[in-house]
Design a protein around this motif. Structure first.
Motif, short mmCIF file in Angstrom:
data_model
loop_
_atom_site.label_atom_id
_atom_site.label_comp_id
_atom_site.label_asym_id
_atom_site.label_seq_id
_atom_site.Cartn_x
_atom_site.Cartn_y
_atom_site.Cartn_z
N ALA A 50 30.45 23.18 10.20
CA ALA A 50 30.62 21.86 9.58
C ALA A 50 32.04 21.77 9.01
N THR A 51 32.52 22.86 8.48
CA THR A 51 33.88 22.90 7.95
C THR A 51 34.88 22.60 9.06
N LYS A 52 34.60 23.15 10.23
CA LYS A 52 35.48 22.89 11.37
C LYS A 52 35.20 21.52 11.98
N GLN A 53 34.14 20.84 11.52
CA GLN A 53 33.71 19.56 12.09
C GLN A 53 33.52 19.71 13.60
N ASP A 54 32.90 20.82 13.99
CA ASP A 54 32.78 21.09 15.41
C ASP A 54 31.31 21.12 15.84
N TYR A 55 30.87 20.01 16.38
CA TYR A 55 29.47 19.90 16.76
C TYR A 55 29.10 20.87 17.87
N GLU A 56 29.97 21.01 18.85
CA GLU A 56 29.62 21.85 20.00
C GLU A 56 29.41 23.31 19.61
N LEU A 57 30.27 23.80 18.74
CA LEU A 57 30.09 25.18 18.27
C LEU A 57 28.74 25.31 17.57
N PHE A 58 28.48 24.34 16.72
CA PHE A 58 27.20 24.37 16.02
C PHE A 58 26.04 24.33 17.00
N TYR A 59 26.14 23.42 17.97
CA TYR A 59 25.06 23.27 18.94
C TYR A 59 24.79 24.60 19.66
N ASN A 60 25.84 25.25 20.11
CA ASN A 60 25.66 26.50 20.85
C ASN A 60 24.95 27.56 20.02
N ALA A 61 25.33 27.68 18.77
CA ALA A 61 24.69 28.68 17.90
C ALA A 61 23.23 28.30 17.65
N GLU A 62 23.02 27.02 17.36
CA GLU A 62 21.69 26.56 16.99
C GLU A 62 20.71 26.64 18.17
N ILE A 63 21.19 26.25 19.34
CA ILE A 63 20.27 26.22 20.48
C ILE A 63 19.86 27.65 20.87
N ALA A 64 20.79 28.59 20.71
CA ALA A 64 20.46 29.99 21.02
C ALA A 64 19.39 30.50 20.07
N LEU A 65 19.55 30.14 18.81
CA LEU A 65 18.60 30.57 17.79
C LEU A 65 17.23 29.94 18.03
N ARG A 66 17.24 28.68 18.36
CA ARG A 66 15.98 27.98 18.57
C ARG A 66 15.24 28.52 19.79
N LYS A 67 16.00 28.91 20.78
CA LYS A 67 15.38 29.48 21.97
C LYS A 67 14.67 30.78 21.61
N MET A 68 15.36 31.57 20.82
CA MET A 68 14.83 32.86 20.42
C MET A 68 13.58 32.68 19.54
N LEU A 69 13.64 31.74 18.62
CA LEU A 69 12.54 31.57 17.66
C LEU A 69 11.45 30.63 18.17
N LYS A 70 11.62 30.11 19.37
CA LYS A 70 10.67 29.14 19.92
C LYS A 70 10.50 27.93 18.99
#
Ligand code: ADP
Ligand code: ZN
Ligand code: ZN
Length: 742
Positions: free
Chosen positions: A623-643
């Motif tokens: 959020a500090t970097k205002q970078d949605y794509e970076l956030f998306y990549n991290a979040e989607i990987a986590l969500r995949k892992m945690l179902k």
């Protein structure tokens, strides 16, 4: 012919389908969606209900439908939607139908809004020029009289109660003016117009830039050719999304079609409405909860009668009675308010998909921080994506800086404000620039703890600590509204070592006054926002009176445009992260990006300071970097892992009741059914467990969580698992991908 009907009632025993005979002479007139009267029960008293299906025969039907009430009916496609919702969201059909009826007409007692629609109106009794002369020549002495006449010169005819409110004058003023022949008071039909007192300048479509044009061309083609496509317009605030929406709506209108635009409730500000009024005049209808029922009824009728072709509204505007729909737009599509937290627990985005497919028209989603699921669909080519990479007015994005509160504490700074933030505020005060401080906790201290026995002071009705509110000098429960005087002694052990911990907006305001005695402040949270327009009043006051610092909760985050705000401070970015919720990171990221977007929206560059105890958390650092794509990549990987969604749905079955033993036995019964019925190869079922806040308003709360894909088979299984012996006083609800895991 037989009609399947449901009775319009919340009574549990009536929540089922009854078969009635359609009398021969009614057969040509009856339809699915018709509101009807039927004789019901032993006394055959007339009850009202709806036809939800028609069939040839039935062995149960023995009574006839008494009457069809056409004006209170809904079209067949709406009834189909209601049926679908009831099944998918585990709720009564009649609760869904209510959303599709004109506001205020669902109950029997309230069926006659239209009839009460006359009232007193005031208009000028002389030519405008005569009135102007009378004012100029000094014939009108009283300031109040002048005020009224001047107002009427600008607005032809005004509903008297509205005029009294707007101008803060009493009815005696009008009586005098009427007696002297300046005004007329007439009794007539009320069109409760929420745009009253609006004289907006006409605005013309802008020449679109290349990126905007690309989105416009593609979607406008779909409007023209009735293609039910889905698109995501992804662009930072100020990148010109709204301009595209307006031109697409313009396109639909030019083809004789209608448009629905959903916005988050809190974004329905007069400024936003003004933009649409300026472009489309009174071809629009506004639907949201702050309007009176009468006003909502009128807006609804305007749509139903085709007088308004454009509907702008919050979540439930998706049910507006539009005909020949050309487009649905959902702005800020990631916003949580599109999902209802109360029965029917529907998601407006899902329904918009269904409705646009039926109507064969495009659906447009817009956001600067799209919902993770939406963005994944865009990447998977299930949704077309249009990126807007520049701010339309060329202003640059703010500069964001992170402050580590752990370091701050280690340096002996116990204040809520880091030295860095203090320095920046000082700078802004010196330069006469405005500052917004965001803290998502209201009150003064968020809990009161006894240092002798270690117990917090809790609400007697809820299992949650009370928050200290300094202004009222009281302890309040934010869940049930319970309130009690401040305690000096621990209610548990009588020790006097009670201490107040945690911080809220009230305390922040106090602290600001201590550090910057010269600063003017205004606070916006549920405690200061209560009346119908007060939210707006606070923001206007902040803007127009150039108040130095606005302190607020979530409410300050969205959609406002303050040219003079150059500094935004986030007091504690971590708040939402500690809550057990699959959406916590996404909420944190979105909130931080949005709140940062409040800074420097004009020529001057904005500064944003984010204070946090978790500077390394990806939601905060990206959020500090205002970078949605970076956030998306991290979040989607986590969500995949945690179902987590979008890889699975989270299904929460909630049990609420006064008797904890009943809850336990009922939830265990459902759980054991689920274990027998669920396909455990693709669905995970967690044991019944108390909710994080396990008592609210003296009712205990337990839940069962399932992780799996919601489809027809899953719905069938859950319905089957819920077939347990009902226990009086325990309610069961099912919430799919809930906003709130509490
Ligand atoms: P968003 O909805 O993405 O926040 P807006 O549509 O509100 O962005 O645009 C931000 C500002 O830029 C508005 O004042 C709008 O009138 C202006 N604007 C948008 N598109 C254009 C354009 N093509 N040319 C000139 N000004 C534009
Ligand atoms: Zn104690
Ligand atoms: Zn409480």
């Amino acid at each position: 012919m037989i009609a399947e009907i449901i009775i319009n009632s919340n009574a549990k025993a009536l929540n089922r389908i009854f078969d009635y005979i359609v009398p021969k002479e009614m057969e040509n007139d009856i339809f699915v969606g018709a509101r009807i009267y039927v004789p019901f029960g032993r006394g055959s008293k007339l009850e009202d209900g709806f036809v939800i299906g028609l069939k040839k025969e039935s062995e149960f039907a023995n009574k006839e439908i008494a009457k069809i009430i056409y004006e209170m009916s809904i079209p067949e496609e709406k009834m189909e939607l209601a049926k679908l919702m009831a099944r998918k969201y585990f709720c009564n059909i009649s609760d869904c139908i209510k959303l599709m009826l004109p506001p205020g007409t669902s109950g029997k007692e309230a069926t006659n809004w239209a009839k009460e629609k006359t009232g007193k109106f005031v208009c000028l009794a002389k030519e405008e020029i005569e009135i102007e002369e009378a004012i100029a020549s000094g014939d009108i002495k009283s300031d109040k009289h002048k005020k009224v006449l001047e107002f009427l010169l600008d607005n032809d005819e005004v509903y008297l109660p509205d005029l009294e409110k707007i101008l803060e004058v009493t009815s005696s003023v009008f009586k005098t003016l009427e007696k002297n022949g300046y005004v007329e008071i007439v009794e007539k039909q009320i069109e409760r117009n929420p745009f009253i007192n609006k004289n907006v300048e006409k605005d013309e479509p802008k020449i679109l830039n290349e990126e905007q044009q690309r989105a416009y061309d593609a979607i406008s083609f779909c409007i023209e050719n009735n293609e039910p496509t889905k698109s995501l317009i992804y662009g930072v605030t100020g990148s010109g999304k709204t301009e595209i929406y307006m031109q697409l709506i313009g396109k639909a209108i030019s083809l004789g079609k209608t448009a629905i635009m959903l916005v988050p409730e809190i974004s329905l500000t007069p400024q936003m409405v003004d933009r649409f009024l300026a472009r489309f005049g009174d071809n629009i209808a506004i639907l949201h909860s702050k309007l009176s029922i009468g006003e909502r009824y009128d807006e609804w009728q305007k749509i139903a009668e085709g007088k308004a072709k454009i509907v702008i509204g919050a979540r439930s505007a998706i049910f507006a009675p539009v005909k020949n729909l050309g487009i649905i737009i959902i702005d800020e599509e990631h916003d949580m308010s599109y999902k209802s937290d109360m029965a029917p627990r529907y998601h407006a985005k899902d329904l918009a998909k269904y409705i646009t497919e039926k109507a064969s028209c495009p659906l447009v989603l817009g956001s600067a921080t799209p919902d993770i699921s939406t963005y994944k669909q865009a990447l998977d080519n299930e949704i077309a994506i249009f990126k807007l990479t520049k701010r339309a007015n060329e202003s640059s994005l703010p500069e964001v800086e992170l402050v580590d509160l752990r370091y701050e504490l280690s340096q002996g700074n116990k204040s809520m404000l880091s030295l860095k933030l203090q320095k920046e505020i000082k700078e802004n005060l010196k330069n006469k620039k405005q500052t917004i401080l965001f803290l998502n906790r209201r009150g003064y201290s968020t809990f009161v703890l006894c240092r002798e026995c270690g117990e917090p002071v809790k609400c007697p009705n809820c299992n949650i600590s009370l928050t200290y509110h300094k202004f009222e000098n009281a302890l309040k429960c934010h869940y049930c509204g319970f309130q009690m005087p401040v305690v000096k002694k621990c209610p548990n052990c009588q020790s006097d070592k009670v201490k107040y911990f945690g911080t809220g907006t009230q305390k922040l305001e106090d602290e600001i006054h201590k550090i910057f005695p010269e600063a003017s402040t205004i606070r916006m949270d549920i405690d200061t926002v209560s009346k119908k327009n007060s939210h707006e009043e606070i923001l206007n006051k902040f803007k127009n009176e150039n108040i130095d610092i606005l302190i607020g909760t979530q409410m300050v985050v969205k959609g406002h445009h303050f040219p003079n705000v150059t500094l935004v401070g986030v007091i504690a970015a971590d708040g939402a992260l500690n809550i057990e919720d699959y959406n916590a990171s996404q909420k944190t990221f979105q909130t931080l990006v949005q709140v940062a977007g409040r800074a420097g929206r004009e020529s001057e560059k904005g500064r944003v300071i984010i204070q946090t105890y978790n500077p390394d958390h990806y939601a905060i650092s990206y959020a500090t970097k205002q970078d949605y794509e970076l956030f998306y990549n991290a979040e989607i990987a986590l969500r995949k892992m945690l179902k987590y969604p979008p890889f699975c749905d989270i299904i929460m079955i909630r049990f609420v009741g006064k008797n904890i033993n009943d809850i336990e036995s009922l939830s265990n019964a459902v759980y054991s059914n689920l274990q027998n019925l669920i396909d455990t190869s693709n669905t995970f079922v967690y044991k019944p467990f108390p909710s994080p806040v396990d008592k609210i308003k003296n009712k205990y709360r337990w839940r069962i969580i399932l992780k799996g894909k919601v489809n027809n088979k899953m719905l069938n299984t859950i319905y089957k698992a819920l077939e347990v012996k009902h226990i009086e006083g325990v309610s069961i609800s099912v919430d799919i991908n809930p906003n709130n895991m509490m």
